[in-house]
Design an enzyme around this catalytic site. Structure first.
Site, PDB file in Angstrom:
ATOM      1  N   ASP A  85      -4.949  11.228  14.270  1.00 53.70           N
ATOM      2  CA  ASP A  85      -4.632  12.584  13.797  1.00 53.70           C
ATOM      3  C   ASP A  85      -5.631  13.625  14.279  1.00 53.70           C
ATOM      4  O   ASP A  85      -5.857  14.629  13.612  1.00 53.70           O
ATOM      5  CB  ASP A  85      -4.560  12.641  12.250  1.00 53.70           C
TER       6      ASP A  85
ATOM      7  N   GLY B 208      -5.302  15.595  16.630  1.00 49.42           N
ATOM      8  CA  GLY B 208      -4.646  16.718  17.309  1.00 49.42           C
ATOM      9  C   GLY B 208      -4.353  16.345  18.756  1.00 49.42           C
ATOM     10  O   GLY B 208      -4.275  17.197  19.633  1.00 49.42           O
ATOM     11  N   LYS B 209      -4.160  15.034  18.981  1.00 50.83           N
ATOM     12  CA  LYS B 209      -3.899  14.569  20.356  1.00 50.83           C
ATOM     13  C   LYS B 209      -2.601  15.153  20.889  1.00 50.83           C
ATOM     14  O   LYS B 209      -2.500  15.474  22.064  1.00 50.83           O
ATOM     15  CB  LYS B 209      -3.818  13.031  20.402  1.00 50.83           C
ATOM     16  N   GLY B 210      -1.609  15.296  20.002  1.00 48.67           N
ATOM     17  CA  GLY B 210      -0.305  15.831  20.425  1.00 48.67           C
ATOM     18  C   GLY B 210      -0.487  17.176  21.091  1.00 48.67           C
ATOM     19  O   GLY B 210      -0.032  17.413  22.209  1.00 48.67           O
TER      20      GLY B 210
ATOM     21  N   GLY C 229       2.242   9.747  15.328  1.00 49.27           N
ATOM     22  CA  GLY C 229       3.004  10.966  15.086  1.00 49.27           C
ATOM     23  C   GLY C 229       2.285  12.121  15.744  1.00 49.27           C
ATOM     24  O   GLY C 229       1.314  12.617  15.214  1.00 49.27           O
ATOM     25  N   HIS C 230       2.736  12.484  16.925  1.00 44.40           N
ATOM     26  CA  HIS C 230       2.080  13.574  17.645  1.00 44.40           C
ATOM     27  C   HIS C 230       2.851  14.870  17.441  1.00 44.40           C
ATOM     28  O   HIS C 230       4.022  14.952  17.785  1.00 44.40           O
ATOM     29  CB  HIS C 230       2.007  13.258  19.143  1.00 44.40           C
ATOM     30  N   THR C 231       2.177  15.848  16.873  1.00 41.23           N
ATOM     31  CA  THR C 231       2.854  17.102  16.576  1.00 41.23           C
ATOM     32  C   THR C 231       2.656  18.092  17.713  1.00 41.23           C
ATOM     33  O   THR C 231       1.529  18.368  18.100  1.00 41.23           O
ATOM     34  CB  THR C 231       2.257  17.734  15.297  1.00 41.23           C
TER      35      THR C 231
ATOM     36  N   ARG D 176       3.235 -15.706  20.938  1.00 43.83           N
ATOM     37  CA  ARG D 176       4.115 -16.113  22.046  1.00 43.83           C
ATOM     38  C   ARG D 176       5.566 -16.334  21.598  1.00 43.83           C
ATOM     39  O   ARG D 176       6.246 -17.242  22.052  1.00 43.83           O
ATOM     40  CB  ARG D 176       3.583 -17.375  22.771  1.00 43.83           C
TER      41      ARG D 176
ATOM     42  N   GLN E 291      -3.182   6.934  17.861  1.00 44.36           N
ATOM     43  CA  GLN E 291      -4.193   6.573  16.856  1.00 44.36           C
ATOM     44  C   GLN E 291      -5.594   6.929  17.387  1.00 44.36           C
ATOM     45  O   GLN E 291      -5.712   7.779  18.242  1.00 44.36           O
ATOM     46  CB  GLN E 291      -4.098   5.097  16.457  1.00 44.36           C
TER      47      GLN E 291
ATOM     48  N   THR F  70       4.051  10.016   7.700  1.00 46.40           N
ATOM     49  CA  THR F  70       4.291   9.517   6.341  1.00 46.40           C
ATOM     50  C   THR F  70       4.207  10.606   5.266  1.00 46.40           C
ATOM     51  O   THR F  70       4.620  10.377   4.133  1.00 46.40           O
ATOM     52  CB  THR F  70       3.235   8.449   5.980  1.00 46.40           C
ATOM     53  N   GLY F  71       3.625  11.766   5.603  1.00 47.94           N
ATOM     54  CA  GLY F  71       3.444  12.821   4.602  1.00 47.94           C
ATOM     55  C   GLY F  71       2.288  12.553   3.637  1.00 47.94           C
ATOM     56  O   GLY F  71       2.022  13.342   2.735  1.00 47.94           O
TER      57      GLY F  71
ATOM     58  N   ASP G 254     -10.930  26.162  13.890  1.00 52.29           N
ATOM     59  CA  ASP G 254     -10.542  27.266  13.004  1.00 52.29           C
ATOM     60  C   ASP G 254     -10.466  26.845  11.537  1.00 52.29           C
ATOM     61  O   ASP G 254     -10.582  27.681  10.644  1.00 52.29           O
ATOM     62  CB  ASP G 254      -9.177  27.832  13.438  1.00 52.29           C
TER      63      ASP G 254
END
Ligand code: GDP
Length: 422
Positions: A12, A14-16, A39-41, A140, A220, A297-298, A329
């Site tokens: 999380d 901020g990779k997105g 989850g990339h925003t 396997r 991740q 997931t919120g 910021d």
């Protein structure tokens, strides 16, 4: 320049946004590990879009977006994600799905739920079956994307695996969910996905040989790496640089640059030690200002100060060349900012990170206090216009970690990014 973008914290970061900002100048963008637990925003034409397994390259029609073989794929979820992307007006003709990517099957998800509710595992996973799917790879037993294209073989392979899970669930007193309907749905998904399925390893190797610019999109974060993270509170793949090579089949020589993404503070979702966690009002303020609620997931995220001991570790294990600092910021209203610069433990004070959870849970962070800037940064577009305190905060991070800051992010929009030329 083939570039790897990796999270430096517990995900999380901020990779997105960072990847979306960088992706425009690449010919290929590839995801190499994890699954739809990511989850990339990103914002596309003013709309908020959360990508789970699709690489950020899909927003650029001339860029090939590759889901490499290191990613575990839930076909029904992928179909839905592709349909959502199409509804935004994206053609999706630039998407490639690796034929040797392992499948997440219905019993994987069931096992994730059963184990999360048992005394054997309380990691706080997203319960989407990612871990059990990787377990089958190591065991396997896995089925792969290409298996979806051979109906008869798929039916018989999944029947054998279902029997294995039936026995496993029975031993734990659980009935296994009926999967007949799911099998049909998976085969339908295979028909839908067929145009995208290709040999991703060959394709990536060819792109490398042809000197195409490749962006490797991490999901991740480093501290969630199965081997190098805060075990056992980790994800089930290599989120660090190591995952690039096993996930794509390319060699370390294919990587020219590694960019580490870190927030200007720290967050963590789920269980596990978090030395700089803030449980007070200051933490709540950062959570609200940073909108720190999981994009998948919120769940409210745990929030704390920047942990430079952990960041330096992440820089070192990944061979990071420069840092992309996000969400500066969010600190706009803080009168002072703290950063952890060492840990105190029974062995004394030091700046070595402890990756195993039991050791990390026993450390106490030692902070250095830096002045805040009390100014709204969102509209600033040039380094020279940043308040002096912001620049000293960045210099402090650089001096401690030993690498430069190449980008700072001051808001969720693509334009709210300052690139620092050196
Ligand atoms: P990821 O999984 O690493 O991509 O992280 P998330 O998707 O959870 O991203 C972070 C959220 O923060 C998204 O809503 C982004 O739009 C937002 N974001 C990214 N960079 C910044 C930033 O510099 N400032 C602020 N305020 N929000 C940001």
């Amino acid at each position: 320049m083939n570039t790897v973008v990796l999270g430096m914290q517990w995900g999380d970061e901020g990779k997105g946004k960072a990847i979306d900002y960088l992706a425009g100048s690449f010919d290929v963008v590839t995801r190499f590990q994890g699954g739809h637990n990511a989850g990339h925003t990103v914002y596309y034409q003013g709309q908020k879009v959360v990508l789970h397994v699709l690489p950020s390259g899909i927003f650029y029609p001339d860029c090939l977006a590759v889901i490499a073989n290191g990613v575990v794929v839930q076909p029904l979820q992928l179909v839905e994600e592709i349909q959502n992307a199409r509804s935004l007006g994206l053609s999706m003709q630039n998407l490639i799905l690796g034929e040797n990517a392992p499948l997440i099957l219905p019993f994987h998800q069931q096992l994730d739920v059963v184990f999360e509710d048992s005394r054997y595992q309380r990691i706080g996973t997203t319960r989407r079956g990612i871990g059990p799917a990787y377990e089958d790879v190591v065991g396997r037993r896995a089925l792969f994307v290409k298996d979806l294209l051979q109906e008869k073989a798929f039916r018989s392979k999944i029947a054998i695996l279902a029997d294995y899970y039936r026995r496993l669930f029975k031993a734990h007193g659980h009935p296994v969910d009926d999967i007949d309907q799911a099998i049909d749905q998976y085969l339908q998904a295979g028909i839908f996905l067929k145009p995208y399925i290709a040999n991703a390893a060959h394709l990536l190797r060819r792109a490398y040989v042809e000197k195409k610019n490749i962006l490797f999109e991490g999901a991740q974060g480093t501290l969630l790496d199965i081997n190098l993270g805060t075990y056992p509170f980790v994800t089930s793949s290599n989120t660090t640089i190591a995952g690039v090579f096993s996930g794509t089949g390319l060699s370390p020589k294919a990587v020219d640059k590694v960019i580490g993404i870190s927030k200007a503070y720290t967050t963590r979702v789920g269980e596990g030690p978090f030395p700089t966690e803030l449980k007070d009002e200051c933490g709540s303020m950062l959570r609200e200002r940073g909108n720190e609620y999981g994009s998948t997931t919120g769940r409210p995220r745990r929030v704390g100060w920047l942990d430079l001991v952990a960041l330096k570790y992440a820089v070192q294990v990944n061979g990071v060349d420069s840092l992309f600092i996000t969400k500066l910021d969010v600190l706009d209203e803080s009168a002072e900012i703290q950063v952890a610069t060492s840990y105190e433990s029974a062995d004394g004070r030091g700046d070595d990170f402890f990756s195993h959870a039991d050791a990390l849970s026993r450390v106490r962070p030692v902070y250095q206090v830096l002045p805040g800037w009390r100014k709204n940064l969102g509209a600033i577009r040039r380094l020279g216009d940043l308040p002096r305190q912001v620049r000293s905060y960045l210099s402090f991070i650089e001096n401690f970690t030993g690498v430069g800051v190449s980008h700072v992010s001051l808001g969720g929009e693509r334009e709210q990014t300052i690139e620092i030329d050196r």
